[in-house]
Design an enzyme around this catalytic site. Structure first.
Site, PDB file in Angstrom:
ATOM      1  N   GLU A  70       0.820  -1.218   0.000  1.00 11.08           N
ATOM      2  CA  GLU A  70       0.000   0.000   0.000  1.00 11.08           C
ATOM      3  C   GLU A  70       0.853   1.267   0.000  1.00 11.08           C
ATOM      4  OE1 GLU A  70      -2.721   0.486   3.318  1.00 11.08           O
ATOM      5  OE2 GLU A  70      -3.541   2.326   2.469  1.00 11.08           O
ATOM      6  N   ASP A  90      -0.917  -4.904   3.032  1.00  7.37           N
ATOM      7  CA  ASP A  90      -1.400  -3.697   3.699  1.00  7.37           C
ATOM      8  C   ASP A  90      -0.769  -3.728   5.089  1.00  7.37           C
ATOM      9  OD1 ASP A  90      -4.611  -1.999   4.079  1.00  7.37           O
ATOM     10  OD2 ASP A  90      -2.642  -1.616   4.973  1.00  7.37           O
ATOM     11  N   ILE A  92      -0.796  -1.746   7.725  1.00  6.80           N
ATOM     12  CA  ILE A  92      -1.786  -1.539   8.791  1.00  6.80           C
ATOM     13  C   ILE A  92      -3.114  -1.235   8.108  1.00  6.80           C
ATOM     14  CG2 ILE A  92      -2.535  -0.191  10.784  1.00  6.80           C
ATOM     15  CD1 ILE A  92       0.342   0.484  11.404  1.00  6.80           C
ATOM     16  N   ASP A  93      -3.991  -2.238   8.075  1.00 10.89           N
ATOM     17  CA  ASP A  93      -5.337  -1.993   7.528  1.00 10.89           C
ATOM     18  C   ASP A  93      -6.190  -1.508   8.698  1.00 10.89           C
ATOM     19  OD1 ASP A  93      -7.294  -1.928   5.486  1.00 10.89           O
ATOM     20  OD2 ASP A  93      -8.217  -3.682   6.394  1.00 10.89           O
ATOM     21  N   THR A  95      -5.798   2.169   9.537  1.00 15.44           N
ATOM     22  CA  THR A  95      -4.844   3.140  10.113  1.00 15.44           C
ATOM     23  C   THR A  95      -5.557   4.150  11.003  1.00 15.44           C
ATOM     24  OG1 THR A  95      -3.361   2.886   8.215  1.00 15.44           O
ATOM     25  CG2 THR A  95      -3.118   4.894   9.521  1.00 15.44           C
ATOM     26  N   ASP A 219      -6.192  -4.328   0.503  1.00 12.87           N
ATOM     27  CA  ASP A 219      -7.179  -4.506   1.582  1.00 12.87           C
ATOM     28  C   ASP A 219      -7.795  -5.904   1.563  1.00 12.87           C
ATOM     29  OD1 ASP A 219      -8.322  -1.182   0.892  1.00 12.87           O
ATOM     30  OD2 ASP A 219      -7.089  -1.811   2.585  1.00 12.87           O
TER      31      ASP A 219
HETATM   32  C1  LIP Z   1      -9.193   1.232   5.237  1.00 12.91           C
HETATM   33  C2  LIP Z   1     -10.116   1.245   6.403  1.00 12.91           C
HETATM   34  C3  LIP Z   1     -11.521   1.655   5.969  1.00 12.91           C
HETATM   35  C4  LIP Z   1     -12.041   0.715   4.934  1.00 12.91           C
HETATM   36  C5  LIP Z   1     -11.116   0.664   3.777  1.00 12.91           C
HETATM   37  C6  LIP Z   1      -9.687   0.295   4.188  1.00 12.91           C
HETATM   38  P1  LIP Z   1      -6.620   1.758   5.612  1.00 12.91           P
HETATM   39  O1  LIP Z   1      -7.933   0.805   5.625  1.00 12.91           O
HETATM   40  O2  LIP Z   1      -9.621   2.184   7.316  1.00 12.91           O
HETATM   41  O3  LIP Z   1     -12.403   1.630   7.076  1.00 12.91           O
HETATM   42  O4  LIP Z   1     -13.285   1.171   4.520  1.00 12.91           O
HETATM   43  O5  LIP Z   1     -11.596  -0.322   2.893  1.00 12.91           O
HETATM   44  O6  LIP Z   1      -9.663  -1.017   4.701  1.00 12.91           O
HETATM   45  O7  LIP Z   1      -6.763   2.753   4.512  1.00 12.91           O
HETATM   46  O8  LIP Z   1      -6.633   2.379   6.951  1.00 12.91           O
HETATM   47  O9  LIP Z   1      -5.469   0.826   5.407  1.00 12.91           O
END
Ligand code: LIP
Length: 274
Positions: A70, A90, A92-93, A95, A219
């Site tokens: 990512e 990813d 940290i999914d 964040t 994701d």
């Molecule tokens: C995101 C989540 C968000 C979700 C997105 C993605 P990121 O992760 O924070 O709630 O809708 O699909 O998973 O951008 O923090 O890695």
């Protein structure tokens, strides 16, 4: 090849645990978050450090392997999946959750060979939830096999629904229309703030479906294998085959439930593709 994949898996798991320790050490620390596409699309130094730890560690053991990460993509790196062994990461999914010390963030790591998922790892280090899947070998939570629910009736479904990390007016309008359409017809919705953990809940059988317009390939890369190995389905929200780079996904415990959700969705096609 099976033996080789065992070795890939063992190395990935060791590095994921190390990355989890790094994340745990930073939770609650006043983190500086930079903005990406908008004011709710965040990245921290820990996101970047975790991605570097995983890529450096895997690259040192397997120099020919490729990566789609990512934060590397966000800095202009490749987002191209070839037949070569490719790790989709990813770091940290969730964040936003991490920045708020809301304990629903995870590392999501998947290995693709010949464009097919072979390994999926989703690890929430704050709650010590390690979801793992190997192609053809089932799905597990902390070493215990898990299965998607058998829910086939929309009216009895608990559905994971995210607000996403975009302020795009068209996307938000579609989100609200779909919420209005579907919420009165189901048991309820839940929102964890992480696409990968939403998918893990479907694999665990405690949610029956999840769909989102606007996600990215990193994701969903690990969650796809986890759900399929748990007996669920992962498809395009219009009912067709999943297009991993289309930024759209529908996951469900059964094909029958997926079909009923598709019938109730107003479609949205996020651009650009990944
Ligand atoms: C995101 C989540 C968000 C979700 C997105 C993605 P990121 O992760 O924070 O709630 O809708 O699909 O998973 O951008 O923090 O890695």
């Amino acid at each position: 090849m099976a033996k080789e994949i065992d070795i890939f898996y063992d190395v990935a798991l060791k590095l994921t645990n190390q990355a989890g320790e790094l994340i745990r050490s930073k939770v609650g620390v006043s983190l500086v978050a930079d903005l990406k596409s908008c004011d709710i699309d965040l990245v921290t130094e820990t996101d970047q450090a975790v991605e570097k730890l995983l890529m450096d560690g895997i690259g040192a053991e397997f120099p020919s392997h490729k990566f789609i990460g990512e934060e590397t993509v966000a800095s202009g790196g490749s987002c191209n999946l070839t037949d070569e062994p490719t790790w989709i990461i990813d770091p940290i999914d969730g964040t936003m959750n991490f920045v708020h010390a809301f304990p629903h963030s995870c590392i999501s790591l998947a290995l693709f060979i010949d464009k097919q998922p072979q390994i999926g790892i989703i690890y929430n280090p704050m709650l010590e939830q390690l979801f793992t899947a190997r192609k053809g070998q089932g799905a597990f939570l902390n070493g215990k096999q898990i299965h998607a629910s058998k829910e086939a009736v929309l009216a009895k479904a608990l559905i994971m629904l995210e607000n996403g990390t975009s302020r795009d007016p068209e996307k938000m309008k579609n989100l609200f229309i779909n919420q209005q359409n579907i919420i009165p017809k189901i048991h309820g919705t839940r929102c964890l703030g992480s696409a990968a953990l939403d998918m893990a809940m479907v694999a665990l059988g405690c949610a029956d479906a999840y769909f989102e317009f606007g996600i990215h390939v990193w994701d969903i890369a690990a969650g796809e294998l986890l759900i399929k190995e748990a007996g669920g389905v992962v498809i395009d929200p219009s009912g067709g085959e999943l297009d991993r780079f289309s930024r759209r996904v529908l996951c469900a415990s059964t094909p029958q439930l997926a079909e009923q959700i598709t019938a109730n969705l107003v479609q949205f096609y996020p651009m650009p593709r990944d």
